[in-house]
Scaffold this motif. Sequence first.
Motif, PDB file in Angstrom:
ATOM      1  N   GLU B 223       0.827  -1.207   0.000  1.00  0.00           N
ATOM      2  CA  GLU B 223       0.000   0.000   0.000  1.00  0.00           C
ATOM      3  C   GLU B 223       0.862   1.258   0.000  1.00  0.00           C
ATOM      4  O   GLU B 223       1.997   1.239   0.466  1.00  0.00           O
ATOM      5  CB  GLU B 223      -0.805   0.021   1.310  1.00  0.00           C
ATOM      6  N   ASP B 224       0.271   2.345  -0.464  1.00  0.00           N
ATOM      7  CA  ASP B 224       0.921   3.641  -0.301  1.00  0.00           C
ATOM      8  C   ASP B 224       1.069   3.927   1.198  1.00  0.00           C
ATOM      9  O   ASP B 224       0.078   3.863   1.929  1.00  0.00           O
ATOM     10  CB  ASP B 224       0.041   4.713  -0.966  1.00  0.00           C
ATOM     11  N   PRO B 225       2.281   4.230   1.684  1.00  0.00           N
ATOM     12  CA  PRO B 225       2.442   4.481   3.117  1.00  0.00           C
ATOM     13  C   PRO B 225       1.503   5.577   3.612  1.00  0.00           C
ATOM     14  O   PRO B 225       1.003   5.515   4.725  1.00  0.00           O
ATOM     15  CB  PRO B 225       3.893   4.941   3.250  1.00  0.00           C
ATOM     16  N   TRP B 229      -1.014   4.951   6.706  1.00  0.00           N
ATOM     17  CA  TRP B 229      -1.120   5.685   7.956  1.00  0.00           C
ATOM     18  C   TRP B 229      -2.548   6.106   8.228  1.00  0.00           C
ATOM     19  O   TRP B 229      -3.045   5.983   9.336  1.00  0.00           O
ATOM     20  CB  TRP B 229      -0.216   6.923   7.938  1.00  0.00           C
TER      21      TRP B 229
END
Lengths: 238, 238
Positions: B223-225, B229
């Motif tokens: 996933e895109d960090p 988050w």
Amino acid sequence: MGSYFDIAKQAAVLKNIPAPEVEVIMQKSLIRSVERGASIYIQGEGAHSLFVVLKGWVKTYRVTPCGNEAVVGIFTENGCFGEEAALRDHSYVTGAEAVSDAMLLQIDGLYFAQAIESDLALCQAALSGSMDQNRALVQHVEQLKSHTGAQRIADFLLSLCKSQTGSCTVILPYDKVLIAAWLGMKPESLSRAFRRLKPYGVSIQKDHAIIESIERLSEYADEDPAESWSTQQRSETL
Amino acid sequence: MGSYFDIAKQAAVLKNIPAPEVEVIMQKSLIRSVERGASIYIQGEGAHSLFVVLKGWVKTYRVTPCGNEAVVGIFTENGCFGEEAALRDHSYVTGAEAVSDAMLLQIDGLYFAQAIESDLALCQAALSGSMDQNRALVQHVEQLKSHTGAQRIADFLLSLCKSQTGSCTVILPYDKVLIAAWLGMKPESLSRAFRRLKPYGVSIQKDHAIIESIERLSEYADEDPAESWSTQQRSETL
């Protein structure tokens, strides 16, 4: 080829090869001018050439599955990238892009691979070059794991200083977003970290960093990160 | 030498060498048993031998100027370290220490360096091995720069799974402090990050990690960090 020859001769893959052989390799290679932002090759592409930077700056990067970019190498004069091409049937592990206008020596991979297959000295030189790259990567991993962001910037600034003592003004060689990416920080953390270096005599003016004392900054870069944090907090509450 | 031979034959520096040559190298080498915690060599020491892990786990590390340790490599079966010894007059870039009881193939550096100097195929094999190590280091740098702590753990757990789908229970192969050091995290962040993986079907019981769905965890790791988050924060506030 004058000074370009002198620069290329220092590159990791060429520095252990006798000068006449380097000359032959250069004669069989291209000298290419690339503009800032130009793509040199992309990740996964068949590795057709290896490159030595003669002037300017180049980054290598990995694209993550979600499309983000991680900068894994930054190269300037005599830096060597794309060595995957020294072996047949390899593909590029990273992409490469010029981050300033640059001059590159582009060595044909097939020619170099064939030369290696028949020339033990060249193969050993390439092995030595590859181990140098290994060493640099290991040191970068060490830095990423053991240093705070501000210490990584201190290391980075020190690497740009020509001398080991006294004061120094260095030109930041590429934009701050790229410096942040290279040091494994978010751009907003970079500005904070630059501010943290103020008590250690570093001030930033546009693309210049003015370092009052190289010794003091070196000491800070080598400090225990735990200490470094507590010192920072002390200096921030003062 | 039976199965040790099969393991050594897969090592990066040996895998491109014909089997009879590997046998000769093994006959001229030591098979050493080392205890957990034993020092194998230290950083800066003259590189006398290269090693292949036959059983167990070894870490390589750098000692920073302030005395901290940064783990830069972890090796198990057929992992190769200390390749600096393949070239004459090199010193070890890192230290190496057994992190479990282990069996090692210790190849004499001088013998190997001499062999390389007279055997082009061996030199090419070593070059190919060194480039493999480079590739692994580049991927590790990518991971350190582009993934959150929890994603790095997800990557690490996935690397221990034998299959690509379904559920899986893996044994954590070394202690948590070392896992944290390897992933560039503080031990306390590791526990937090393990908790973050709960919504993605990972539970930790002593030295076991139970993964409900490898696919789901892989998706999370890629996933895109930034997304990762925000998803975490959402799931934490739920």
